[in-house]
Write an enzyme that holds these catalytic residues in place. Sequence first.
Site, PDB file in Angstrom:
ATOM      1  N   SER A  85      -0.134 -13.211   1.905  1.00  8.92           N
ATOM      2  CA  SER A  85      -1.475 -12.773   1.506  1.00  8.92           C
ATOM      3  C   SER A  85      -2.048 -13.716   0.466  1.00  8.92           C
ATOM      4  O   SER A  85      -1.313 -14.466  -0.174  1.00  8.92           O
ATOM      5  CB  SER A  85      -1.434 -11.354   0.933  1.00  8.92           C
ATOM      6  OG  SER A  85      -1.159 -11.394  -0.439  1.00  8.92           O
ATOM      7  N   GLY A 141      -6.747  -1.951  -5.418  1.00  8.11           N
ATOM      8  CA  GLY A 141      -6.344  -1.011  -6.474  1.00  8.11           C
ATOM      9  C   GLY A 141      -7.503  -0.458  -7.283  1.00  8.11           C
ATOM     10  O   GLY A 141      -7.299   0.085  -8.373  1.00  8.11           O
ATOM     11  N   ALA A 142      -8.753  -0.575  -6.769  1.00 11.91           N
ATOM     12  CA  ALA A 142      -9.918  -0.110  -7.529  1.00 11.91           C
ATOM     13  C   ALA A 142     -10.484   1.195  -6.964  1.00 11.91           C
ATOM     14  O   ALA A 142     -11.589   1.584  -7.291  1.00 11.91           O
ATOM     15  CB  ALA A 142     -10.996  -1.190  -7.534  1.00 11.91           C
ATOM     16  N   GLY A 143      -9.731   1.843  -6.078  1.00 12.30           N
ATOM     17  CA  GLY A 143     -10.203   3.109  -5.514  1.00 12.30           C
ATOM     18  C   GLY A 143     -11.144   2.912  -4.337  1.00 12.30           C
ATOM     19  O   GLY A 143     -11.872   3.823  -3.960  1.00 12.30           O
ATOM     20  N   LEU A 144     -11.134   1.704  -3.739  1.00  9.46           N
ATOM     21  CA  LEU A 144     -12.024   1.429  -2.603  1.00  9.46           C
ATOM     22  C   LEU A 144     -11.238   1.418  -1.288  1.00  9.46           C
ATOM     23  O   LEU A 144     -11.691   0.900  -0.286  1.00  9.46           O
ATOM     24  CB  LEU A 144     -12.757   0.105  -2.820  1.00  9.46           C
ATOM     25  CG  LEU A 144     -13.595   0.049  -4.107  1.00  9.46           C
ATOM     26  CD1 LEU A 144     -14.215  -1.334  -4.298  1.00  9.46           C
ATOM     27  CD2 LEU A 144     -14.684   1.117  -4.099  1.00  9.46           C
ATOM     28  N   ASP A 191      -9.165   8.431   4.100  1.00 13.57           N
ATOM     29  CA  ASP A 191      -9.369   6.981   4.021  1.00 13.57           C
ATOM     30  C   ASP A 191      -9.255   6.272   5.377  1.00 13.57           C
ATOM     31  O   ASP A 191     -10.165   5.524   5.751  1.00 13.57           O
ATOM     32  CB  ASP A 191      -8.433   6.365   2.977  1.00 13.57           C
ATOM     33  CG  ASP A 191      -8.743   6.901   1.583  1.00 13.57           C
ATOM     34  OD1 ASP A 191      -9.818   7.488   1.403  1.00 13.57           O
ATOM     35  OD2 ASP A 191      -7.900   6.747   0.685  1.00 13.57           O
TER      36      ASP A 191
HETATM   37  C1  GLA Z   1      -7.323   8.928  -2.662  1.00 14.34           C
HETATM   38  C2  GLA Z   1      -6.608   9.402  -1.402  1.00 14.34           C
HETATM   39  C3  GLA Z   1      -7.578  10.128  -0.479  1.00 14.34           C
HETATM   40  C4  GLA Z   1      -8.320  11.230  -1.234  1.00 14.34           C
HETATM   41  C5  GLA Z   1      -8.945  10.675  -2.507  1.00 14.34           C
HETATM   42  C6  GLA Z   1      -9.570  11.737  -3.387  1.00 14.34           C
HETATM   43  O1  GLA Z   1      -8.245   7.944  -2.346  1.00 14.34           O
HETATM   44  O2  GLA Z   1      -6.045   8.301  -0.712  1.00 14.34           O
HETATM   45  O3  GLA Z   1      -6.853  10.661   0.617  1.00 14.34           O
HETATM   46  O4  GLA Z   1      -7.454  12.300  -1.510  1.00 14.34           O
HETATM   47  O5  GLA Z   1      -7.978  10.003  -3.302  1.00 14.34           O
HETATM   48  O6  GLA Z   1     -10.688  12.310  -2.789  1.00 14.34           O
END
Ligand code: GLA
Length: 406
Positions: A85, A141-144, A191
């Site tokens: 990567s 790792g930023a919640g995306l 996700d």
């Molecule tokens: C993370 C998890 C998702 C969901 C969100 C919160 O991103 O991977 O499945 O639970 O948190 O909404």
Amino acid sequence: MLYLVGETRVEREEGELATLYAEHAREFVRRFGPGPPRQFFAPGRVNLMGAHLDYNGGPVMPVAIDRGTFIAVRPRADRRVRFASTFASEGFDADLDGLPDVRAGTWCDYPLGVLREVLAGVAGDRVEGLDVLFGGNLTVGAGLSSSASICVGTALALSEVWGLGLDAMLRVRAALRAERDFVGVRCGIMDPFAVGLARPGSLLWLDCKDESTRHLPFDFDHISLAVADSGVRRELAAGLFNERVDECRRAFEILREEQPDATCLRDVFPDTLAARRSALGPLLARRAQHVIEEVGRALAARDALLDGRPAGFGARMTSAHESLRDLFEVSCPELDCLVETAATVDGVLGARLTGAGFGGCAVILIRRGGEAELNARLTEAFRARFAQEAAVEVYSADRGPREVEV
Ligand code: GLA
């Protein structure tokens, strides 16, 4: 632009993306030697409503974004599989006949989990080895949802290169099982569904109880999707996420005594919560209250959207953030600062943390034209409070995983 090459959809990207794909292909050749790879893209996602509802059976409203994972792949003449990567130093190198069955604790576990899932569904000796380079323009790792992006993208790349013809839902399922069973994260279904089933110009309405989906048109021509990165990354975020999953499960067990026909926390009525509050204790009561009220907010947000009231939709996002901060306790001062500041900017419809929380990004809906002012105000407030920059970007909704022309 869309091409048909055999049975494969290949899309040519214009502008900056085309340059990035070409660079990724060159990097592939530097790592693995001469010869062009095929290349695939899978988006990340932001979630607009339904926070922490997926693993509680509730509805969620994510949208795929035009930042994601690039996967360059070239088949080999033998049965060796190599992963590398551009975002981490660890790689992977093994024979298809001797794939590890325990995780290594690196990013390679994600594509390896998918590889194992896909191989379980085909006669393994029908397929050849591969060299694969992962990269892209999505912050990891930023919640995306970089992990679902990697997993769904890997499922597509394997299906196409090996000619397996897996449909979108089979790819989503392989990605989900890889993450849950091999990587060991107790994630909900949101996700991979958000990434794998994305359609242009739409939010995904996903009911996580019966897994039904509906694509809801969203007015991206007039409303921008801004994402502000708090820069906060918690080492323990996965553990904290699993802790919330566990708290919700414990709350549900207690509430079900009062409402035996409930099958998940999403089914629990506000009256049931009121009747059992003391049995739950304050912490579990806060967690359950968030979930139960967030279900109501998500339904109200959907109605507002369908009625053409985007301001009503945005207001629910901002209330969701307050609940995530006070009841679910997954926010942090940096995210609160971004959301609270955004809410005072002209044209902002709503803002909230996105993803699991504990750091990462805030997502902000703003009427087109207000983005520069938003950027200036967030930058100023964040610098004054934390002496740091907050990276603010405007994303577009993405049309989903695809092969791209290099
Ligand atoms: C993370 C998890 C998702 C969901 C969100 C919160 O991103 O991977 O499945 O639970 O948190 O909404």
